[in-house]
Design an enzyme around this catalytic site. Structure first.
Site, PDB file in Angstrom:
ATOM      1  N   GLN A 161       0.847  -1.184   0.000  1.00 44.38           N
ATOM      2  CA  GLN A 161       0.000   0.000   0.000  1.00 44.38           C
ATOM      3  C   GLN A 161       0.890   1.243   0.000  1.00 44.38           C
ATOM      4  OE1 GLN A 161      -1.677   0.772   3.863  1.00 44.38           O
ATOM      5  NE2 GLN A 161      -3.607   1.483   3.027  1.00 44.38           N
TER       6      GLN A 161
ATOM      7  N   SER B  28       1.092   6.703   2.538  1.00 45.36           N
ATOM      8  CA  SER B  28       1.738   7.755   3.328  1.00 45.36           C
ATOM      9  C   SER B  28       2.996   8.290   2.644  1.00 45.36           C
ATOM     10  CB  SER B  28       2.113   7.223   4.713  1.00 45.36           C
ATOM     11  OG  SER B  28       0.960   6.892   5.455  1.00 45.36           O
TER      12      SER B  28
ATOM     13  N   SER C  45       4.433  -1.069   4.543  1.00 48.25           N
ATOM     14  CA  SER C  45       4.599  -2.438   5.041  1.00 48.25           C
ATOM     15  C   SER C  45       4.750  -3.404   3.877  1.00 48.25           C
ATOM     16  CB  SER C  45       3.388  -2.844   5.884  1.00 48.25           C
ATOM     17  OG  SER C  45       3.233  -2.000   6.993  1.00 48.25           O
TER      18      SER C  45
ATOM     19  N   GLU D 297      -8.886  -2.390   6.072  1.00 43.06           N
ATOM     20  CA  GLU D 297      -7.727  -2.583   6.950  1.00 43.06           C
ATOM     21  C   GLU D 297      -8.122  -2.430   8.414  1.00 43.06           C
ATOM     22  OE1 GLU D 297      -3.267  -0.667   7.687  1.00 43.06           O
ATOM     23  OE2 GLU D 297      -4.731   0.404   6.468  1.00 43.06           O
TER      24      GLU D 297
ATOM     25  N   GLU E  25      -5.855   9.999  16.454  1.00 39.99           N
ATOM     26  CA  GLU E  25      -6.516  11.293  16.325  1.00 39.99           C
ATOM     27  C   GLU E  25      -7.430  11.335  15.104  1.00 39.99           C
ATOM     28  OE1 GLU E  25      -3.029  11.498  18.831  1.00 39.99           O
ATOM     29  OE2 GLU E  25      -3.294  10.784  16.781  1.00 39.99           O
TER      30      GLU E  25
END
Length: 410
Positions: free
Chosen positions: A146, A149, A181, A264, A388
């Site tokens: 994936q 980020s 990952s 996920e 958050e």
């Protein structure tokens, strides 16, 4: 095998799976006290780590996944046309539970491809791309990662700056991704890229499926404080990606990303997530072996851990119809938060009970085995979206609370 031969009742389905898994047990299952571990390795990790000499282990897991596919049970909720059984995610959970209970190898290395990339393909990709990639993922012919980020876009995922510029039938992609990952194992990567810089922040994104072996792709492991390297940084230098490898429409990348992230987060609270039945079995064994339940000092922490795990399991076992119509879309965020909280409590319990043995190899049973779990748990508060962000998702999308603007500087 036709779907009419497969029982939909969960208890009956478990029996159906046991019969088929019995055929594979001689080749793949390990003794129950070594489930998910390499022989002689009793370490416990919250996030699976890249270790030297892991190549044979990965090949073994891929062979096992291929055997599941050939047995017709690799993807219970998947469409029959792609090798699935046409059932529900609850049936996937039954399979995950049984694989752990019976000592079959962990499929952690395949998690991203099966539980993050595959749902995006299933719900958004063109038929030709679905037909090509989904069976290959579930046969473990290919491994997925994936590419979301970036160094400047983690919690604020919509701020990604990796650019994709159209060149004929291809996209030319340049940028950097991080915290990826399994990128070191991956053959394909689901990449969120900016194709329309003039559009709105969320509207200018598109999802592409990148060949991780293509020219211009560089993968570098990130060494963690646990000593392992499960995460990577990925550099994309003018990587050419055919438009036929696009997942969803132009400018629909944010919607596609939502499908991947929702899957996920939902999966992280089940047996395929960090708190596997193996981890739970080990922590119970630790407490009982040291008699911690009889110690007034440890009992409050034991109670907190038990309560946190019970809450996570109760939510994980809810059927879709049990949620209110407003909370159903954010159920994955709720479960992910409960999972990370439960992991915190288990890590604290291991530290309380073991003392210095949690981090120092004292040559005793369980000594030092929990160090990677304790050190790896903080990553669970980031993976799949920070705490958050999850709270904001639950508050705004689930409870309908207003977005609160940041206070202005005076």
């Amino acid at each position: 095998m036709t779907t009419t031969e497969v029982p939909s009742d969960l208890a009956a389905f478990a029996g159906f799976l046991r019969e088929r898994l019995a055929v594979l047990s001689g080749e793949f299952a390990r003794p129950s006290d070594a489930a998910d571990r390499a022989p002689g390795d009793d370490r416990i990790a919250a996030v699976e780590e890249l270790r030297e000499g892991h190549e044979e282990e990965i090949r073994w897991v891929r062979r096992f996944q291929a055997a599941l596919y050939e047995a017709g049970i690799a993807w219970p909720s998947g469409p029959v046309v792609h090798g699935g059984l046409g059932l529900t995610p609850a049936h996937d959970a039954v399979l995950d539970d049984l694989l752990s209970e019976l000592g079959f190898p962990s499929r952690e290395a395949l998690f991203v491809g099966l539980r993050i990339v595959a749902p995006a393909l299933l719900h958004h990709a063109a038929p030709a791309l679905r037909d090509e990639v989904l069976p290959a993922l579930y046969r473990a012919q290919i491994v997925g990662c994936q590419l979301f980020s970036e160094p400047g876009a983690g919690s604020d995922l919509a701020g990604v700056t990796t650019r994709a510029v159209r060149d004929g039938d291809d996209w030319v992609v340049s940028g950097q991704k991080v915290w990826t990952s399994m990128a070191h194992l991956a053959d394909v990567g689901e990449a969120l890229v900016r194709t329309h810089p003039e559009a709105s922040k969320h509207g200018g994104l598109t999802m592409l499926l990148i060949d991780m072996h293509a020219p211009g792709v560089t993968v570098r492991p990130i060494r963690q404080m646990t000593g392992g390297a499960a995460f990577n940084e990925v550099f994309l230098d003018e990587v050419r990606v055919p438009d036929a490898r696009r997942i969803g429409g132009l400018g629909e990348g944010w919607r596609v990303a939502g499908t991947s992230l929702g899957s996920e987060r939902s999966t992280m609270g089940g047996a395929a997530g960090p708190l596997t039945p193996y981890v739970m079995e080990r922590v119970v064994g630790l407490v009982r072996r040291l008699g911690a339940e009889a110690d007034a000092v440890h009992r409050p922490q034991i109670a907190r851990a038990v309560a946190a795990v019970a809450a996570m399991r109760a939510v994980a076992n809810l059927s879709p119809g049990s949620w209110s119509h407003r909370l159903e879309p954010v159920s994955g965020s709720v479960l992910k938060m409960l999972m990370s909280q439960a992991a915190d409590e288990i890590a604290r319990l291991a530290q309380d009970v073991l003392g210095e043995g949690a981090f120092v190899d004292l040559g005793e049973a369980d000594a030092y085995a929990w160090s990677e779990f304790v050190l790896g748990v903080p990553a669970l508060h980031i993976a799949g979206g920070t705490d958050e962000i999850q709270r904001n998702v639950i508050a705004q999308r689930g409870l309908g609370l207003p977005r609160v603007s940041a206070p202005r500087a005076t």
